[in-house]
Each structure stands twice: as C-alpha cells, then as structure tokens.
Design a protein around this motif. Structure first.
Motif, PDB file in Angstrom:
ATOM      1  N   SER A 149       0.848  -1.192   0.000  1.00 51.06           N
ATOM      2  CA  SER A 149       0.000   0.000   0.000  1.00 51.06           C
ATOM      3  C   SER A 149       0.883   1.241   0.000  1.00 51.06           C
ATOM      4  CB  SER A 149      -0.903  -0.011   1.235  1.00 51.06           C
ATOM      5  OG  SER A 149      -1.647   1.187   1.317  1.00 51.06           O
ATOM      6  N   LEU A 150       0.703   2.098  -0.997  1.00 53.12           N
ATOM      7  CA  LEU A 150       1.506   3.315  -1.103  1.00 53.12           C
ATOM      8  C   LEU A 150       0.678   4.538  -0.726  1.00 53.12           C
ATOM      9  CD1 LEU A 150       3.581   2.785  -4.373  1.00 53.12           C
ATOM     10  CD2 LEU A 150       4.042   2.007  -2.044  1.00 53.12           C
ATOM     11  N   VAL A 151       1.249   5.368   0.138  1.00 52.24           N
ATOM     12  CA  VAL A 151       0.583   6.597   0.525  1.00 52.24           C
ATOM     13  C   VAL A 151       0.460   7.535  -0.676  1.00 52.24           C
ATOM     14  CG1 VAL A 151       0.760   8.648   1.992  1.00 52.24           C
ATOM     15  CG2 VAL A 151       1.368   6.401   2.905  1.00 52.24           C
ATOM     16  N   SER A 152       1.474   7.551  -1.527  1.00 51.09           N
ATOM     17  CA  SER A 152       1.520   8.489  -2.655  1.00 51.09           C
ATOM     18  C   SER A 152       0.379   8.285  -3.641  1.00 51.09           C
ATOM     19  CB  SER A 152       2.856   8.357  -3.390  1.00 51.09           C
ATOM     20  OG  SER A 152       3.934   8.598  -2.515  1.00 51.09           O
TER      21      SER A 152
ATOM     22  N   LYS B 265       5.073   4.821  10.340  1.00 49.96           N
ATOM     23  CA  LYS B 265       4.450   6.106  10.658  1.00 49.96           C
ATOM     24  C   LYS B 265       4.125   6.921   9.406  1.00 49.96           C
ATOM     25  CE  LYS B 265       4.775   5.211  14.992  1.00 49.96           C
ATOM     26  NZ  LYS B 265       3.550   4.840  15.742  1.00 49.96           N
ATOM     27  N   ARG B 266       4.017   6.236   8.273  1.00 53.51           N
ATOM     28  CA  ARG B 266       3.811   6.975   7.032  1.00 53.51           C
ATOM     29  C   ARG B 266       2.361   7.354   6.799  1.00 53.51           C
ATOM     30  NH1 ARG B 266       3.093   1.772   5.912  1.00 53.51           N
ATOM     31  NH2 ARG B 266       2.049   1.093   3.991  1.00 53.51           N
ATOM     32  N   ARG B 267       1.433   6.672   7.418  1.00 54.58           N
ATOM     33  CA  ARG B 267       0.019   6.916   7.172  1.00 54.58           C
ATOM     34  C   ARG B 267      -0.436   8.192   7.880  1.00 54.58           C
ATOM     35  NH1 ARG B 267      -2.023   2.596   4.626  1.00 54.58           N
ATOM     36  NH2 ARG B 267      -0.946   0.605   4.849  1.00 54.58           N
ATOM     37  N   PRO B 268      -1.578   8.785   7.439  1.00 56.06           N
ATOM     38  CA  PRO B 268      -2.094   9.993   8.108  1.00 56.06           C
ATOM     39  C   PRO B 268      -2.267   9.763   9.607  1.00 56.06           C
ATOM     40  CG  PRO B 268      -3.282   9.583   6.062  1.00 56.06           C
ATOM     41  CD  PRO B 268      -2.406   8.382   6.290  1.00 56.06           C
ATOM     42  N   THR B 269      -1.897  10.740  10.391  1.00 54.24           N
ATOM     43  CA  THR B 269      -1.996  10.618  11.841  1.00 54.24           C
ATOM     44  C   THR B 269      -2.537  11.910  12.441  1.00 54.24           C
ATOM     45  OG1 THR B 269      -0.746  10.088  13.852  1.00 54.24           O
ATOM     46  CG2 THR B 269       0.381  11.403  12.195  1.00 54.24           C
ATOM     47  N   ARG B 270      -3.291  11.787  13.524  1.00 55.21           N
ATOM     48  CA  ARG B 270      -3.853  12.963  14.186  1.00 55.21           C
ATOM     49  C   ARG B 270      -2.848  13.532  15.185  1.00 55.21           C
ATOM     50  NH1 ARG B 270      -9.327  11.465  16.899  1.00 55.21           N
ATOM     51  NH2 ARG B 270      -9.345  13.732  17.204  1.00 55.21           N
ATOM     52  N   ASP B 271      -2.791  14.831  15.237  1.00 58.29           N
ATOM     53  CA  ASP B 271      -1.901  15.520  16.171  1.00 58.29           C
ATOM     54  C   ASP B 271      -2.762  16.170  17.254  1.00 58.29           C
ATOM     55  OD1 ASP B 271       0.275  16.715  17.373  1.00 58.29           O
ATOM     56  OD2 ASP B 271       0.331  18.400  15.963  1.00 58.29           O
ATOM     57  N   VAL B 272      -3.398  15.339  18.071  1.00 61.66           N
ATOM     58  CA  VAL B 272      -4.374  15.844  19.045  1.00 61.66           C
ATOM     59  C   VAL B 272      -3.722  16.689  20.133  1.00 61.66           C
ATOM     60  CG1 VAL B 272      -6.012  13.976  18.632  1.00 61.66           C
ATOM     61  CG2 VAL B 272      -4.221  13.677  20.349  1.00 61.66           C
ATOM     62  N   LEU B 273      -2.436  16.500  20.380  1.00 66.00           N
ATOM     63  CA  LEU B 273      -1.744  17.260  21.413  1.00 66.00           C
ATOM     64  C   LEU B 273      -1.031  18.496  20.856  1.00 66.00           C
ATOM     65  CD1 LEU B 273      -0.173  14.304  23.456  1.00 66.00           C
ATOM     66  CD2 LEU B 273      -2.257  15.587  23.953  1.00 66.00           C
ATOM     67  N   GLY B 274      -1.139  18.704  19.554  1.00 63.18           N
ATOM     68  CA  GLY B 274      -0.508  19.872  18.942  1.00 63.18           C
ATOM     69  C   GLY B 274       1.001  19.874  19.033  1.00 63.18           C
ATOM     70  N   ILE B 275       1.605  18.694  18.906  1.00 61.74           N
ATOM     71  CA  ILE B 275       3.054  18.554  19.073  1.00 61.74           C
ATOM     72  C   ILE B 275       3.829  18.943  17.816  1.00 61.74           C
ATOM     73  CG2 ILE B 275       4.890  16.827  19.405  1.00 61.74           C
ATOM     74  CD1 ILE B 275       3.089  15.433  21.386  1.00 61.74           C
TER      75      ILE B 275
ATOM     76  N   HIS C 180      -0.105  -1.990  -4.746  1.00 63.76           N
ATOM     77  CA  HIS C 180       0.701  -2.247  -5.933  1.00 63.76           C
ATOM     78  C   HIS C 180       1.407  -3.589  -5.774  1.00 63.76           C
ATOM     79  CE1 HIS C 180       0.313   1.860  -7.641  1.00 63.76           C
ATOM     80  NE2 HIS C 180       0.167   2.188  -6.371  1.00 63.76           N
ATOM     81  N   GLY C 181       1.391  -4.383  -6.828  1.00 67.47           N
ATOM     82  CA  GLY C 181       1.969  -5.712  -6.765  1.00 67.47           C
ATOM     83  C   GLY C 181       3.481  -5.700  -6.839  1.00 67.47           C
ATOM     84  N   PHE C 182       4.088  -6.652  -6.141  1.00 66.16           N
ATOM     85  CA  PHE C 182       5.532  -6.877  -6.240  1.00 66.16           C
ATOM     86  C   PHE C 182       5.774  -8.373  -6.249  1.00 66.16           C
ATOM     87  CE2 PHE C 182       4.557  -6.403  -1.706  1.00 66.16           C
ATOM     88  CZ  PHE C 182       5.129  -7.534  -1.156  1.00 66.16           C
TER      89      PHE C 182
END
Length: 272
Positions: free
Chosen positions: A87-90, A201-211, A95-97
């Motif tokens: 699975s590619l974020v871009s 850690k490449r997938r979308p992530t929430r920044d709930v703490l505003g770090i 995509h097969g390999f």
C-alpha cells in the motif's frame, strides 16, 4: 550540508540517490543500435485489458491511464520468491511486487515524496542483440513530479551478463522515450534500516496534542532526534510524530548514517 555525495538529507535527495549505481557498459556492446533501431525494436503493453504492440519510438506517447501489468501476480506453496501487495501513501492504492527486493523499491519510491503513479510489470521489450531477438519485461514504470522512470530490480550478486544486456536495452528504450532508467541492485548503507523505522508512521496521523508545530519550530535549532523528542512533555508521542514528519519530508535527516537519537534533524526547507 556536507559536500560528500554520501551525505543525503531526506528532503533533498531523490530515490535514486539511495542506490549504489550499476554500470551497464558491459551489456551494451552487443546491442543492435544501428540506424533505425527504435523502429525495429518493439514494445508490448496492456491497455484496457488488451495487448498492444508498436515500435519503441512511439512508446513515450502511450498514455499511462488504463495500462495494466503484463502478467499477474501468483502465490503458491514452495515458490522461491515472495510476491505481495504494498500500500503506497503516494497513490492511495495497492501495488503488486514479486519479491521482497521489489517491495523495498516501492517503499523507497513512496518515501521519495515525488511519486505520482507506479505500474508493476508495465511492458515487454523485444530487442535485438548478437544477431538474435530477445525479450525483457522491466519491473516498474514510475511517474514522478521530477521525471518518469523505467526500473529493474535485481540484487547485485544475482545479475548475470544476460541481465546486463537486458538492462542496457531497457535504458536505451527509456532514453528514446525521454525517460530515466535505473537498476535497483544495492541500497546505500543504513537506507533499509532508516526506511524500516519510518515505514510504520507513514500513514495519516492525528496531532491531538498539537506537538507537530513545536517540533517544527525547534527543528530550526538543528538539534538531534533525541533532543527534539525529550523537549516535549509527552515524549513517546513526540517520537512517533517525528517519524511521521520525517516520512513526509517536512523534516530532514542524514541518510548516510543510521537513524538514532543522535541523528541531527533539520527543517526540510532549511537546508542548502
């Protein structure tokens, strides 16, 4: 930034900077590159499910949309290679390999940040060498914001003279089409370990703490990965957010060294 070619900041390098180059000179000598060869050599691709063939001279004009792989990906017991889907974020797709080496390439392409589209097993080339015709199917076709690439994947210790000839032929075809060509045979030291650390850690992530904003602000001070994380009250969360920012190249690191707490981190737009 260091002048050494091995000092590669993640935001400023392309995916080919992560590779150890492969010389194709030994494979080019027996190719038939006499006048008119782009009209004699042919390429076959799948378009809307049907196979279409034509001179390689016109290959660069073929649209990427609706093109499919030349062959499918199969799984069976006791096979020597390990195929799968990445699975590619871009692209937002699977995509097969056909091997773990090809999977590593897909991850590197995704990390490079400029990927627009990638096709597995994109075409088959029919070329002439030493008075005989041969076929070669490159492994990937990648469209990026800085150019188009035809790519083969083969570990360096498995490359035979016949492979070099096929790779050299693929490079000539790419040049005629206005593309780039590369062989993914060996990665520079620490690239695999660094990409592995960032991969989760490449997938979308929430920044709930505003770090993230604070991390980006402190990165202007050119501190280390460990110092950036420890400056935050919730340092375990900060470490995860740092990896996310590095993957998406809002921050940069030196890929010539392993990713550790001592790795210096800079803003992606702040390195010359």
């Amino acid at each position: 930034m260091s002048d050494s070619r091995d000092s590669l900041w993640s935001h400023s390098c392309t995916w080919t900077d992560l590779l150890v180059p492969v010389s194709l000179d030994a494979g080019r000598g027996d190719l038939d590159l006499s006048d008119g060869w782009p009209d004699r050599w042919t390429a076959t691709w799948k378009y809307a499910g049907d196979e279409i063939a034509g001179p390689v001279r016109h290959l660069g004009q073929v649209p990427v949309a609706s093109r499919g792989p030349m062959r499918g990906f199969t799984w069976r017991r006791e096979q020597r290679h390990r195929p799968g889907l990445e699975s590619l974020v871009s692209t937002g797709r699977l995509h097969g390999f056909e091997s773990l080496e090809e999977d590593q390439l897909l991850v590197a392409l995704d990390f490079a940040g400029d990927l627009v589209e990638v096709l597995s097993q994109p075409l088959r080339i029919r070329f002439r060498a030493v008075e005989k015709w041969r076929n070669h199917a490159p492994d990937f076709f990648a469209v990026t914001r800085v150019g188009t690439w035809l790519i083969d994947v083969r570990p360096r210790d498995l490359i035979e003279p016949e492979d070099l000839e096929s790779f050299a032929a693929a490079e000539e075809v790419a040049l005629v089409c206005g593309w780039h060509y590369a062989v993914a045979a060996e990665w520079r030291p620490h690239v695999r370990s660094t990409l592995s650390a960032l991969y989760g850690k490449r997938r979308p992530t929430r920044d709930v703490l505003g770090i993230q904003a604070d991390l980006l602000a402190h990165a202007e001070e050119r501190v280390t990965f460990g110092e950036l994380a420890e400056a935050q009250m919730y340092w375990p969360v900060a470490r995860a957010q740092l990896l996310h920012l590095l993957w998406h190249r809002r921050l940069g690191i030196d890929l010539a060294q392993p990713l550790t707490d001592s790795s210096r981190v800079v803003l992606a737009g702040g390195v010359s």
